[in-house]
Design a protein around this motif. Structure first.
Motif, PDB file in Angstrom:
ATOM      1  N   GLN A   6      -2.432  -8.804  -1.891  1.00  0.00           N
ATOM      2  CA  GLN A   6      -3.837  -8.416  -1.954  1.00  0.00           C
ATOM      3  C   GLN A   6      -3.993  -7.277  -2.960  1.00  0.00           C
ATOM      4  O   GLN A   6      -3.051  -6.523  -3.201  1.00  0.00           O
ATOM      5  CB  GLN A   6      -4.313  -7.967  -0.563  1.00  0.00           C
ATOM      6  CG  GLN A   6      -3.561  -6.766  -0.022  1.00  0.00           C
ATOM      7  CD  GLN A   6      -3.812  -6.527   1.452  1.00  0.00           C
ATOM      8  OE1 GLN A   6      -4.080  -7.447   2.207  1.00  0.00           O
ATOM      9  NE2 GLN A   6      -3.721  -5.264   1.877  1.00  0.00           N
ATOM     10  N   PRO A   7      -5.176  -7.153  -3.566  1.00  0.00           N
ATOM     11  CA  PRO A   7      -5.370  -6.050  -4.517  1.00  0.00           C
ATOM     12  C   PRO A   7      -5.308  -4.707  -3.808  1.00  0.00           C
ATOM     13  O   PRO A   7      -5.785  -4.561  -2.686  1.00  0.00           O
ATOM     14  CB  PRO A   7      -6.767  -6.322  -5.091  1.00  0.00           C
ATOM     15  CG  PRO A   7      -7.442  -7.190  -4.073  1.00  0.00           C
ATOM     16  CD  PRO A   7      -6.368  -8.001  -3.426  1.00  0.00           C
ATOM     17  N   ALA A   8      -4.704  -3.736  -4.461  1.00  0.00           N
ATOM     18  CA  ALA A   8      -4.579  -2.392  -3.889  1.00  0.00           C
ATOM     19  C   ALA A   8      -5.336  -1.402  -4.762  1.00  0.00           C
ATOM     20  O   ALA A   8      -5.178  -1.395  -5.991  1.00  0.00           O
ATOM     21  CB  ALA A   8      -3.109  -1.996  -3.790  1.00  0.00           C
ATOM     22  N   SER A   9      -6.161  -0.583  -4.126  1.00  0.00           N
ATOM     23  CA  SER A   9      -6.940   0.408  -4.882  1.00  0.00           C
ATOM     24  C   SER A   9      -6.198   1.740  -5.000  1.00  0.00           C
ATOM     25  O   SER A   9      -6.409   2.495  -5.944  1.00  0.00           O
ATOM     26  CB  SER A   9      -8.295   0.636  -4.197  1.00  0.00           C
ATOM     27  OG  SER A   9      -8.110   1.047  -2.849  1.00  0.00           O
ATOM     28  N   ALA A  10      -5.326   2.035  -4.049  1.00  0.00           N
ATOM     29  CA  ALA A  10      -4.604   3.313  -4.071  1.00  0.00           C
ATOM     30  C   ALA A  10      -3.453   3.257  -5.077  1.00  0.00           C
ATOM     31  O   ALA A  10      -3.011   2.180  -5.494  1.00  0.00           O
ATOM     32  CB  ALA A  10      -4.070   3.628  -2.676  1.00  0.00           C
ATOM     33  N   ARG A  11      -2.984   4.443  -5.466  1.00  0.00           N
ATOM     34  CA  ARG A  11      -1.837   4.560  -6.356  1.00  0.00           C
ATOM     35  C   ARG A  11      -0.792   5.455  -5.708  1.00  0.00           C
ATOM     36  O   ARG A  11      -1.118   6.280  -4.842  1.00  0.00           O
ATOM     37  CB  ARG A  11      -2.261   5.104  -7.724  1.00  0.00           C
ATOM     38  CG  ARG A  11      -3.125   4.133  -8.530  1.00  0.00           C
ATOM     39  CD  ARG A  11      -2.342   2.861  -8.866  1.00  0.00           C
ATOM     40  NE  ARG A  11      -3.122   1.886  -9.616  1.00  0.00           N
ATOM     41  CZ  ARG A  11      -3.821   0.909  -9.073  1.00  0.00           C
ATOM     42  NH1 ARG A  11      -3.868   0.777  -7.749  1.00  0.00           N
ATOM     43  NH2 ARG A  11      -4.473   0.044  -9.830  1.00  0.00           N
ATOM     44  N   PHE A  12       0.437   5.328  -6.196  1.00  0.00           N
ATOM     45  CA  PHE A  12       1.571   5.935  -5.493  1.00  0.00           C
ATOM     46  C   PHE A  12       2.463   6.642  -6.498  1.00  0.00           C
ATOM     47  O   PHE A  12       2.749   6.107  -7.572  1.00  0.00           O
ATOM     48  CB  PHE A  12       2.302   4.854  -4.704  1.00  0.00           C
ATOM     49  CG  PHE A  12       1.348   4.077  -3.840  1.00  0.00           C
ATOM     50  CD1 PHE A  12       0.943   4.578  -2.613  1.00  0.00           C
ATOM     51  CD2 PHE A  12       0.772   2.897  -4.291  1.00  0.00           C
ATOM     52  CE1 PHE A  12       0.005   3.900  -1.849  1.00  0.00           C
ATOM     53  CE2 PHE A  12      -0.163   2.214  -3.530  1.00  0.00           C
ATOM     54  CZ  PHE A  12      -0.544   2.726  -2.296  1.00  0.00           C
TER      55      PHE A  12
END
Length: 369
Positions: free
Chosen positions: A243-249
């Motif tokens: 699924q698309p993820a909006s957060a970054r790590f």
């Protein structure tokens, strides 16, 4: 009307101290009435539940299917009762089996002798080869004269997901990292940063959760060698889209080799586009240009690397950087040394149970900045 598959007891093993977050994960995943026990969580289910637990549970170390039990106090009876069990329902004649035995508080006190009798019983029932390097393990527990047989349906520990080719000197296991993230109330939408990322476990685990990538998506399991396995159903179960993820790590480390390891591991895991790894010391740490999120770190502690005197300065430097530049962030610090945690100068609390880790006991210390 189609009859529902029979249910039996399934025991999901985790690191002692992480039973509560694992039970919470299982409830969220739809496993019915999980009950915490020392060292894991049990529930009743069928073989498809076994497969799904191995595939999807991030905090699970092993999934054991409890297939039979009886009471006995004699080796001859142990062999005979073992031979009488319906092993063809579970085991294949063309797949060798390893027998492991643990015994305590029982008339049958010699584990080696019990292992021989169980193996004889299996061969009598099934004519199956028993070897110590078999792909299927039958765990036999004899406790207070009660014999319980469980099939290890996982094989290798479930933290071995097949992506991390490179590891740091004292790596955090993926299964533990996921449970610590859960205790930090991570839900896949927050930014996560690890300022001493090592081989990138916290960062990659958070990114996988955000992307909806199943932990067991690319590895093999022992249950694939059992008579109960259905390859077609398993293929459908494993076919889950990301699924698309909006957060970054974000991960950083003063060791350039650690940064290369993290980048390589993120690439293999399929989350490199979500992750940024930077070669920098904790004193130079800067918050990314995002909404406040979660800082989680497993810094070196004295019992792990020897002399811990220089570590007080390292923890103090970390604390200063976080206080000065991470206002609004939630901090989690995993350590076995409360003194080192205090040296950060952060208002840390320890609201969770201690966790067994590599012969040590560690705690997750948390605070809100």
């Amino acid at each position: 009307m189609t009859q529902a598959p029979p249910k039996f007891e399934i025991f999901v093993v985790t690191a002692p101290g992480l039973e509560k977050p694992l039970a919470a994960e299982m409830r969220e995943a739809g496993f019915k009435k999980p009950k915490m026990m020392p060292g894991g969580v049990r529930f009743r289910g069928n073989w498809q539940d076994v497969w799904r637990a191995n595939l999807t549970l991030r905090g699970a170390v092993k999934v054991l299917a409890r297939v039979a039990s009886f009471q006995t106090m004699h080796l001859n009876q142990l062999e005979g009762l073992t031979a009488d069990l319906p092993w063809r329902s579970f085991l294949r004649t063309d797949t060798p089996v390893r027998v492991d035995v643990v015994t305590q508080k029982s008339k049958i006190y010699h584990a080696g002798a019990a292992k021989e009798r169980v193996e004889k019983g299996l061969r009598a029932a099934l004519d199956v080869e028993t070897t110590d390097d078999a792909p299927v393990t039958l765990k036999t527990r004899i406790d207070n004269n009660m014999v319980t047989f469980s099939l290890d349906t996982s094989g290798d520990s479930l933290h071995k997901r097949g992506f991390k080719a490179a590891v740091a000197k004292a790596p955090m296991r993926e299964t533990m990292a996921s449970m610590f993230l859960r205790q930090m109330e991570y839900d896949g939408t927050q930014t996560v940063l690890d300022p001493m990322c090592g081989s990138g476990t916290f960062v990659i685990e958070a990114a996988e959760i955000a992307a909806g990538l199943l932990p067991g998506r690319a590895r093999a399991f022992a249950f694939e060698h059992l008579a109960t396995f259905d390859a077609a159903i398993w293929a459908d179960m494993r076919a889950t889209d990301a699924q698309p993820a909006s957060a970054r790590f974000y991960g950083s480390d003063k060791d350039a080799g650690a940064i290369r390891m993290s980048q390589d591991n993120a690439e293999r895991s399929g989350v490199s586009e979500l992750c940024t790894f930077t070669h920098t010391s904790v004193g130079d740490l800067e918050a990314p240009d995002t909404a406040p999120g979660i800082v989680i770190v497993n810094p070196p502690y004295g019992t792990r690397i020897g002399d811990k005197k220089p570590l007080y300065a390292l923890h103090a430097s970390l604390g200063r950087a976080l206080k000065e530049r991470f206002t609004g962030w939630r901090v989690g610090l995993v350590t076995s040394d409360t003194g080192l945690a205090k040296s950060t100068g952060l208002p840390l609390e320890t609201p969770f149970a201690p966790v067994a880790h590599g012969g040590l006991t560690v705690k997750l210390h948390t605070c809100q900045l």
